[in-house]
Design an enzyme around this catalytic site. Structure first.
Site, PDB file in Angstrom:
ATOM      1  N   GLU A  18       0.811  -1.213   0.000  1.00 34.86           N
ATOM      2  CA  GLU A  18       0.000   0.000   0.000  1.00 34.86           C
ATOM      3  C   GLU A  18       0.855   1.278   0.000  1.00 34.86           C
ATOM      4  O   GLU A  18       0.382   2.347   0.346  1.00 34.86           O
ATOM      5  CB  GLU A  18      -0.933  -0.011   1.209  1.00 34.86           C
ATOM      6  CG  GLU A  18      -1.947  -1.134   1.172  1.00 34.86           C
ATOM      7  CD  GLU A  18      -2.872  -1.141   2.378  1.00 34.86           C
ATOM      8  OE1 GLU A  18      -3.822  -0.331   2.401  1.00 34.86           O
ATOM      9  OE2 GLU A  18      -2.627  -1.933   3.294  1.00 34.86           O
ATOM     10  N   SER A 178      -6.477  -2.902   1.673  1.00 34.23           N
ATOM     11  CA  SER A 178      -6.742  -2.491   0.294  1.00 34.23           C
ATOM     12  C   SER A 178      -7.070  -3.657  -0.627  1.00 34.23           C
ATOM     13  O   SER A 178      -6.844  -3.585  -1.831  1.00 34.23           O
ATOM     14  CB  SER A 178      -5.560  -1.683  -0.274  1.00 34.23           C
ATOM     15  OG  SER A 178      -5.450  -0.442   0.369  1.00 34.23           O
ATOM     16  N   TYR A 245      -9.063   3.118  -5.752  1.00 30.59           N
ATOM     17  CA  TYR A 245      -8.100   4.195  -5.966  1.00 30.59           C
ATOM     18  C   TYR A 245      -8.090   4.811  -7.362  1.00 30.59           C
ATOM     19  O   TYR A 245      -7.328   5.736  -7.612  1.00 30.59           O
ATOM     20  CB  TYR A 245      -6.691   3.702  -5.600  1.00 30.59           C
ATOM     21  CG  TYR A 245      -6.646   3.168  -4.187  1.00 30.59           C
ATOM     22  CD1 TYR A 245      -6.982   3.993  -3.113  1.00 30.59           C
ATOM     23  CD2 TYR A 245      -6.319   1.850  -3.922  1.00 30.59           C
ATOM     24  CE1 TYR A 245      -6.971   3.509  -1.812  1.00 30.59           C
ATOM     25  CE2 TYR A 245      -6.295   1.358  -2.620  1.00 30.59           C
ATOM     26  CZ  TYR A 245      -6.628   2.199  -1.581  1.00 30.59           C
ATOM     27  OH  TYR A 245      -6.618   1.714  -0.292  1.00 30.59           O
ATOM     28  N   ARG A 284     -12.075   3.463  10.640  1.00 28.97           N
ATOM     29  CA  ARG A 284     -13.188   3.331   9.697  1.00 28.97           C
ATOM     30  C   ARG A 284     -13.600   1.876   9.643  1.00 28.97           C
ATOM     31  O   ARG A 284     -12.762   0.995   9.418  1.00 28.97           O
ATOM     32  CB  ARG A 284     -12.778   3.795   8.295  1.00 28.97           C
ATOM     33  CG  ARG A 284     -13.972   4.029   7.362  1.00 28.97           C
ATOM     34  CD  ARG A 284     -13.558   4.113   5.908  1.00 28.97           C
ATOM     35  NE  ARG A 284     -13.263   2.817   5.340  1.00 28.97           N
ATOM     36  CZ  ARG A 284     -12.140   2.525   4.686  1.00 28.97           C
ATOM     37  NH1 ARG A 284     -11.200   3.436   4.533  1.00 28.97           N
ATOM     38  NH2 ARG A 284     -11.946   1.296   4.204  1.00 28.97           N
ATOM     39  N   ASP A 286     -15.997  -1.100   7.914  1.00 30.25           N
ATOM     40  CA  ASP A 286     -16.669  -1.438   6.661  1.00 30.25           C
ATOM     41  C   ASP A 286     -17.633  -2.599   6.889  1.00 30.25           C
ATOM     42  O   ASP A 286     -17.301  -3.574   7.580  1.00 30.25           O
ATOM     43  CB  ASP A 286     -15.638  -1.819   5.599  1.00 30.25           C
ATOM     44  CG  ASP A 286     -14.688  -0.675   5.283  1.00 30.25           C
ATOM     45  OD1 ASP A 286     -15.104   0.491   5.425  1.00 30.25           O
ATOM     46  OD2 ASP A 286     -13.536  -0.946   4.902  1.00 30.25           O
ATOM     47  N   GLU A 299     -14.352  -5.476   8.233  1.00 32.66           N
ATOM     48  CA  GLU A 299     -13.077  -5.183   8.883  1.00 32.66           C
ATOM     49  C   GLU A 299     -13.085  -3.761   9.410  1.00 32.66           C
ATOM     50  O   GLU A 299     -13.960  -2.953   9.072  1.00 32.66           O
ATOM     51  CB  GLU A 299     -11.907  -5.370   7.920  1.00 32.66           C
ATOM     52  CG  GLU A 299     -11.901  -4.417   6.732  1.00 32.66           C
ATOM     53  CD  GLU A 299     -10.682  -4.623   5.843  1.00 32.66           C
ATOM     54  OE1 GLU A 299      -9.873  -5.530   6.129  1.00 32.66           O
ATOM     55  OE2 GLU A 299     -10.538  -3.875   4.870  1.00 32.66           O
ATOM     56  N   ASN A 301     -10.433  -0.454   9.789  1.00 29.36           N
ATOM     57  CA  ASN A 301      -9.170   0.140   9.360  1.00 29.36           C
ATOM     58  C   ASN A 301      -8.692   1.121  10.419  1.00 29.36           C
ATOM     59  O   ASN A 301      -9.387   2.096  10.721  1.00 29.36           O
ATOM     60  CB  ASN A 301      -9.358   0.873   8.032  1.00 29.36           C
ATOM     61  CG  ASN A 301      -9.779  -0.063   6.922  1.00 29.36           C
ATOM     62  OD1 ASN A 301      -8.942  -0.631   6.233  1.00 29.36           O
ATOM     63  ND2 ASN A 301     -11.086  -0.241   6.760  1.00 29.36           N
ATOM     64  N   GLY A 305      -7.483   5.497   4.464  1.00 33.78           N
ATOM     65  CA  GLY A 305      -6.997   6.489   3.506  1.00 33.78           C
ATOM     66  C   GLY A 305      -7.302   7.904   3.944  1.00 33.78           C
ATOM     67  O   GLY A 305      -8.371   8.191   4.474  1.00 33.78           O
TER      68      GLY A 305
END
Length: 342
Positions: A18, A178, A245, A284, A286, A299, A301, A305
């Protein structure tokens, strides 16, 4: 809480798959913090403190459609310098960790900064390690009553995987972000290749029940859940590296068009996941929202990002928190947390 300008070191780059995503995050965080009046050092953890032309060149690069090749990363690792030298970080008020994946997100950098007694953004070494280890995180989700898809850890026979998880199923490295190395396996004959691919990125490989549905995401800042967002895509697809991305690959909506009870449940689950994994500062979470209205946590994070158009900043923007303010608040939360630990 401190309100005067700060001296901030932004760590980005690194040597994980990443790397390019981290450089993109670091570039915008540096600019946002400077716009807020702070003195900012830009540090690529594989090269050290950047200045002048190097800073412009690195911070204007873009994220490609695929993660960097392993050979390129190996060359960077072979030549990397010690970016966390005492002289480089002397007089820094706080370190903004804009790394993604690898040693930047698994608790290693965090433990080093703890030893140096430096305030840093995001979660501590324990929370970082717990969230990065998907198997351990899911065990904790189950204990906390957070719905999560069924899973197995390789090696697993194709027949056993089909019986316990069903097809299609997801195969992914246990400690990657990612969606690097992730595959959706639709039949037993595809399983071995998918496990081999994931195994190229991690010594542990997870097989997970595939949950079809809407892709939901929720940011957390401090101890507050932010706006719920939706990534609009085919419910039978995966929000993969390219979709994440490359501009225009998917549509992201903040706030999500959801019934209020579902949105409130998503916020509550994001906060519960944040606390269950002992996270700090921001995160964050998800989810997948299935056709029965059930939210499944995919998951969490710990260092999501951080470009202005990334999901967490959009979650904050929908709550009236501009990107520069978000970066500033993350820094000040880190300083506040550090002061309480003294």
């Amino acid at each position: 809480m401190q309100t005067s300008p700060l001296k901030i070191a932004v760590l980005f780059g690194g040597t994980s798959e990443e790397r390019e995503v981290s450089i993109a995050s670091g570039a915008q965080v540096v600019l946002a913090l400077r716009a807020a009046g702070h003195d900012v050092l830009a540090i690529d953890t594989s090269r050290g403190l950047l200045g002048g032309e190097d800073e412009v060149r690195f911070l204007s690069s873009r994220v490609n459609e695929a993660p960097p090749a392993s050979e390129a990363l190996a060359m960077i690792r072979a030549g990397q310098s010690n970016a966390l030298q005492a002289a480089t970080l002397a007089g820094v008020d706080v370190v903004f960790v804009a790394l993604h994946g690898g040693t930047g997100e698994d608790g290693t950098i965090q433990a080093m900064l703890d030893l140096a007694a430096l305030p840093y953004t995001g979660s501590g070494h324990l929370g970082s390690a717990l969230a990065m280890d998907k198997d351990m995180a899911k065990r904790l989700f189950v204990s906390a009553g957070i719905p999560t898809a069924r899973w197995l850890m390789a090696p697993v026979e194709p027949e056993a995987a089909g019986e316990q998880l069903g097809y299609p199923l997801v195969v992914k490295p246990n400690s990657q972000g990612s969606t690097v190395g992730l595959s959706v396996v639709r039949s037993a004959d595809q399983l071995a290749d998918a496990i081999a691919l994931a195994g190229a990125y991690d010594s542990e490989v997870m097989l997970e029940q595939f949950i079809a549905g809407r892709e939901i995401t929720v940011g957390v800042l401090g101890d507050e859940a932010l706006a719920v967002g939706e990534i609009v895509m085919d419910p039978n697809a995966v929000f993969d590296y390219k979709a994440k991305y490359q501009p225009g690959a998917v549509r992201e909506i903040f706030p999500a068009d959801l019934p209020e009870d579902i949105a409130e449940q998503a916020r509550a689950l994001a906060l519960r996941a944040h606390r269950t994994l002992k996270l700090d500062g921001y995160s964050r979470s998800d989810f997948r929202l299935d056709s029965h209205g059930v939210l499944w946590c995919l998951e969490v994070n710990t260092l999501p990002g951080m470009t202005a158009t990334s999901l967490l900043p959009q979650s904050a923007q929908a709550r009236g928190i501009a990107f520069s303010e978000l970066c500033d608040r993350i820094c000040r939360l880190a300083i506040e947390r550090h002061s309480k630990r003294k």
